[in-house]
Design a protein around this motif. Structure first.
Motif, PDB file in Angstrom:
ATOM      1  N   GLY A  32      -6.363  11.419   6.298  1.00 58.15           N
ATOM      2  CA  GLY A  32      -6.069  10.597   7.446  1.00 58.15           C
ATOM      3  C   GLY A  32      -4.609  10.597   7.853  1.00 58.15           C
ATOM      4  O   GLY A  32      -3.762  11.269   7.241  1.00 58.15           O
ATOM      5  N   PRO A  33      -4.260   9.825   8.880  1.00 58.91           N
ATOM      6  CA  PRO A  33      -2.899   9.840   9.445  1.00 58.91           C
ATOM      7  C   PRO A  33      -1.823   9.342   8.491  1.00 58.91           C
ATOM      8  O   PRO A  33      -0.666   9.741   8.604  1.00 58.91           O
ATOM      9  CB  PRO A  33      -3.015   8.924  10.668  1.00 58.91           C
ATOM     10  N   LEU A  34      -2.171   8.478   7.543  1.00 61.77           N
ATOM     11  CA  LEU A  34      -1.170   7.952   6.614  1.00 61.77           C
ATOM     12  C   LEU A  34      -0.782   8.962   5.541  1.00 61.77           C
ATOM     13  O   LEU A  34       0.223   8.773   4.852  1.00 61.77           O
ATOM     14  CB  LEU A  34      -1.688   6.670   5.944  1.00 61.77           C
ATOM     15  N   SER A  35      -1.579  10.013   5.407  1.00 55.08           N
ATOM     16  CA  SER A  35      -1.291  11.044   4.401  1.00 55.08           C
ATOM     17  C   SER A  35      -0.867  12.366   5.015  1.00 55.08           C
ATOM     18  O   SER A  35      -0.612  13.331   4.285  1.00 55.08           O
ATOM     19  CB  SER A  35      -2.531  11.267   3.521  1.00 55.08           C
ATOM     20  N   SER A  36      -0.795  12.435   6.338  1.00 54.61           N
ATOM     21  CA  SER A  36      -0.470  13.700   6.994  1.00 54.61           C
ATOM     22  C   SER A  36       0.979  14.114   6.772  1.00 54.61           C
ATOM     23  O   SER A  36       1.305  15.294   6.814  1.00 54.61           O
ATOM     24  CB  SER A  36      -0.747  13.590   8.497  1.00 54.61           C
ATOM     25  N   ASP A  37       1.856  13.135   6.531  1.00 56.65           N
ATOM     26  CA  ASP A  37       3.270  13.419   6.301  1.00 56.65           C
ATOM     27  C   ASP A  37       3.677  12.822   4.961  1.00 56.65           C
ATOM     28  O   ASP A  37       3.848  11.602   4.834  1.00 56.65           O
ATOM     29  CB  ASP A  37       4.124  12.817   7.421  1.00 56.65           C
ATOM     30  N   PRO A  38       3.841  13.641   3.910  1.00 59.41           N
ATOM     31  CA  PRO A  38       4.182  13.116   2.582  1.00 59.41           C
ATOM     32  C   PRO A  38       5.522  12.366   2.555  1.00 59.41           C
ATOM     33  O   PRO A  38       5.738  11.511   1.697  1.00 59.41           O
ATOM     34  CB  PRO A  38       4.243  14.375   1.704  1.00 59.41           C
ATOM     35  N   SER A  39       6.421  12.684   3.474  1.00 63.70           N
ATOM     36  CA  SER A  39       7.748  12.054   3.483  1.00 63.70           C
ATOM     37  C   SER A  39       7.817  10.890   4.473  1.00 63.70           C
ATOM     38  O   SER A  39       8.909  10.489   4.877  1.00 63.70           O
ATOM     39  CB  SER A  39       8.814  13.092   3.827  1.00 63.70           C
ATOM     40  N   ILE A  40       6.679  10.351   4.866  1.00 63.86           N
ATOM     41  CA  ILE A  40       6.649   9.279   5.850  1.00 63.86           C
ATOM     42  C   ILE A  40       7.448   8.066   5.356  1.00 63.86           C
ATOM     43  O   ILE A  40       7.386   7.710   4.177  1.00 63.86           O
ATOM     44  CB  ILE A  40       5.188   8.885   6.163  1.00 63.86           C
ATOM     45  N   SER A  41       8.209   7.450   6.224  1.00 65.28           N
ATOM     46  CA  SER A  41       9.019   6.294   5.864  1.00 65.28           C
ATOM     47  C   SER A  41       8.165   5.039   5.819  1.00 65.28           C
ATOM     48  O   SER A  41       7.103   4.986   6.449  1.00 65.28           O
ATOM     49  CB  SER A  41      10.147   6.109   6.872  1.00 65.28           C
ATOM     50  N   ARG A  46       8.621   2.199   7.312  1.00 62.22           N
ATOM     51  CA  ARG A  46       8.489   1.627   8.651  1.00 62.22           C
ATOM     52  C   ARG A  46       7.433   2.368   9.462  1.00 62.22           C
ATOM     53  O   ARG A  46       6.589   1.750  10.117  1.00 62.22           O
ATOM     54  CB  ARG A  46       9.842   1.681   9.368  1.00 62.22           C
ATOM     55  N   ARG A  47       7.452   3.685   9.393  1.00 62.68           N
ATOM     56  CA  ARG A  47       6.459   4.461  10.134  1.00 62.68           C
ATOM     57  C   ARG A  47       5.082   4.298   9.530  1.00 62.68           C
ATOM     58  O   ARG A  47       4.079   4.246  10.242  1.00 62.68           O
ATOM     59  CB  ARG A  47       6.873   5.934  10.167  1.00 62.68           C
ATOM     60  N   PHE A  48       5.007   4.201   8.212  1.00 64.94           N
ATOM     61  CA  PHE A  48       3.732   3.999   7.531  1.00 64.94           C
ATOM     62  C   PHE A  48       3.060   2.723   8.026  1.00 64.94           C
ATOM     63  O   PHE A  48       1.867   2.708   8.356  1.00 64.94           O
ATOM     64  CB  PHE A  48       3.961   3.922   6.020  1.00 64.94           C
ATOM     65  N   VAL A  49       3.830   1.644   8.093  1.00 63.91           N
ATOM     66  CA  VAL A  49       3.286   0.356   8.534  1.00 63.91           C
ATOM     67  C   VAL A  49       2.820   0.440   9.987  1.00 63.91           C
ATOM     68  O   VAL A  49       1.741  -0.045  10.339  1.00 63.91           O
ATOM     69  CB  VAL A  49       4.340  -0.758   8.359  1.00 63.91           C
ATOM     70  N   ALA A  50       3.619   1.073  10.841  1.00 59.23           N
ATOM     71  CA  ALA A  50       3.268   1.166  12.263  1.00 59.23           C
ATOM     72  C   ALA A  50       2.002   1.989  12.466  1.00 59.23           C
ATOM     73  O   ALA A  50       1.093   1.582  13.209  1.00 59.23           O
ATOM     74  CB  ALA A  50       4.426   1.778  13.047  1.00 59.23           C
ATOM     75  N   CYS A  70       0.837  -1.211   0.000  1.00 61.53           N
ATOM     76  CA  CYS A  70       0.000   0.000   0.000  1.00 61.53           C
ATOM     77  C   CYS A  70       0.868   1.256   0.000  1.00 61.53           C
ATOM     78  O   CYS A  70       0.514   2.267  -0.637  1.00 61.53           O
ATOM     79  CB  CYS A  70      -0.924  -0.010   1.212  1.00 61.53           C
ATOM     80  N   TYR A  71       1.981   1.196   0.728  1.00 60.68           N
ATOM     81  CA  TYR A  71       2.904   2.335   0.750  1.00 60.68           C
ATOM     82  C   TYR A  71       3.429   2.633  -0.656  1.00 60.68           C
ATOM     83  O   TYR A  71       3.470   3.794  -1.091  1.00 60.68           O
ATOM     84  CB  TYR A  71       4.063   2.037   1.696  1.00 60.68           C
ATOM     85  N   VAL A  72       3.811   1.584  -1.380  1.00 57.70           N
ATOM     86  CA  VAL A  72       4.303   1.750  -2.749  1.00 57.70           C
ATOM     87  C   VAL A  72       3.194   2.268  -3.655  1.00 57.70           C
ATOM     88  O   VAL A  72       3.421   3.129  -4.509  1.00 57.70           O
ATOM     89  CB  VAL A  72       4.872   0.418  -3.280  1.00 57.70           C
TER      90      VAL A  72
END
Length: 363
Positions: A82-91, A93-97, A22-24
């Motif tokens: 939502g929280p998964l889109s709040s930081d465009p540069s999210i890593s 590992r953090r995305f999964v958590a 999903c991150y990709v």
């Protein structure tokens, strides 16, 4: 229990690989319907993964984390919300958590000044230690003394057991994420037994992560639609009922994962009743516009009493029907036996190693 642990690991490895996919997808596919179509198979997969687990604790936690929280966050992510889109540069590992754990990153992270008072909901290690001790005492009381107690007292103890178990479990999940990712996280509970109204209980104190994920997925869209029909002042009322209806459906699903029994819809009626009462409470507050307010010493016991009585009536019977309490205590006993065996094995190996060293030194 060993087979369940192996299955648990396989389920979560599958979940981690799916969330990385999903991150990709978020990097390659534009938001909206195209991303939703790409993520939809994962949403469906997360609805089926908990069916591989049968234990109360591992299965219950997995169904809540994946089928509810992760899926709702992924649906928001499909539309860049939502929280998964709040930081465009999210890593990754953090995305999964953030996707699969009941955590919400605080928007402004500053070191906590020990001389300043704690913010609402922040708790000390002592607070959790006391609650852990109370939970251990409740487990012992349930195991040895429940057959001497009146039924209502058993249900009261069981309600505290569920609350403490949930709070400690979610706090552990948040602490692990904090240790691995180095981020400050918002608490999941804020002493719900101190609630002074249903709005205070459901909106600010009980399972805050669920509230924060239901708000953008259900509450806000319904408010936007209702505003066009009945105006902004009263738009929150149908939004509250819609939110509780969705929460009822998700709780029915969680209870099915736990018990694998045909639904009796008591859980749905519990949340419909609370949604209707909360809607009436909000409407009354809007009507009187702050001119009248019950004193805290009255509103507090009324709120907690209402939650507990309706819980005894509608929420707990399905849990007791599939023997959630008996199964939970069996799992506690299995974990205790496992830790005891591990401790005995380590002790034996240590003794053998010591004897071998002493024998070698004597040669």
């Amino acid at each position: 229990m060993e087979r369940e642990m192996i299955t648990f690991v396989k389920v979560w490895l599958t979940a981690y690989a799916s969330l990385f996919y999903c991150y990709v997808m978020g990097k390659l596919v534009p938001k909206g319907i195209p991303r939703l179509l790409g993520i939809a198979p994962i949403v469906i997969l997360f609805l089926f993964l908990p069916l591989n687990l049968s234990s109360m604790h591992l299965g219950g936690a997995t169904s809540f984390f994946l089928a509810w929280l992760a899926n709702f966050k992924l649906l928001l992510f499909a539309f860049a919300k939502g929280p998964l889109s709040s930081d465009p540069s999210i890593s990754p590992r953090r995305f999964v958590a953030v996707a699969c754990l009941p955590i919400k990153i605080q928007p402004h992270q500053k070191p906590q000044n020990p001389q300043k008072p704690r913010k609402r909901g922040q708790k000390s290690l002592l607070n959790y230690s006391i609650k852990g001790l109370i939970l251990a005492l409740l487990v012992q009381a349930h195991r040895y003394y429940t057959h001497f107690m009146p039924k209502n007292l058993v249900l009261i103890l069981y309600s505290f057991h569920i609350y403490l178990c949930l709070e400690i479990m979610l706090a552990i999940a948040a602490a692990l994420a904090r240790a691995v990712l180095g981020i400050e996280l918002e608490p999941q509970f804020d002493e719900p037994y101190l609630s002074t109204s249903l709005q205070d209980f459901w909106g600010r104190r009980w399972n805050i992560m669920v509230t924060s994920i239901l708000r953008p997925t259900v509450y806000e869209p319904v408010v936007n639609i209702a505003t066009r029909v009945i105006g902004r002042k009263w738009a929150s009322l149908p939004a509250v009922m819609g939110t509780f209806a969705v929460s009822a459906i998700m709780h029915e699903l969680i209870f099915f994962y736990l018990g694998r029994l045909k639904s009796t819809w008591e859980i749905t009626w519990f949340f419909v009743l609370h949604g209707a009462c909360l809607t009436a409470e909000i409407g009354l507050k809007k009507a009187v516009a702050g001119k009248f307010r019950l004193p805290r010493i009255v509103s507090g016991p009324l709120t907690v009493g209402f939650v507990m009585v309706t819980g005894f009536w509608l929420f707990f019977p399905p849990l007791l029907r599939f023997q959630a309490d008996v199964r939970a205590f069996e799992e506690y006993a299995a974990v205790g036996a496992f830790l005891k065996n591990v401790g005995s094995a380590l002790t034996l190996k240590t003794m053998n190693a010591t004897r071998l060293i002493m024998h070698i030194s004597q040669l």
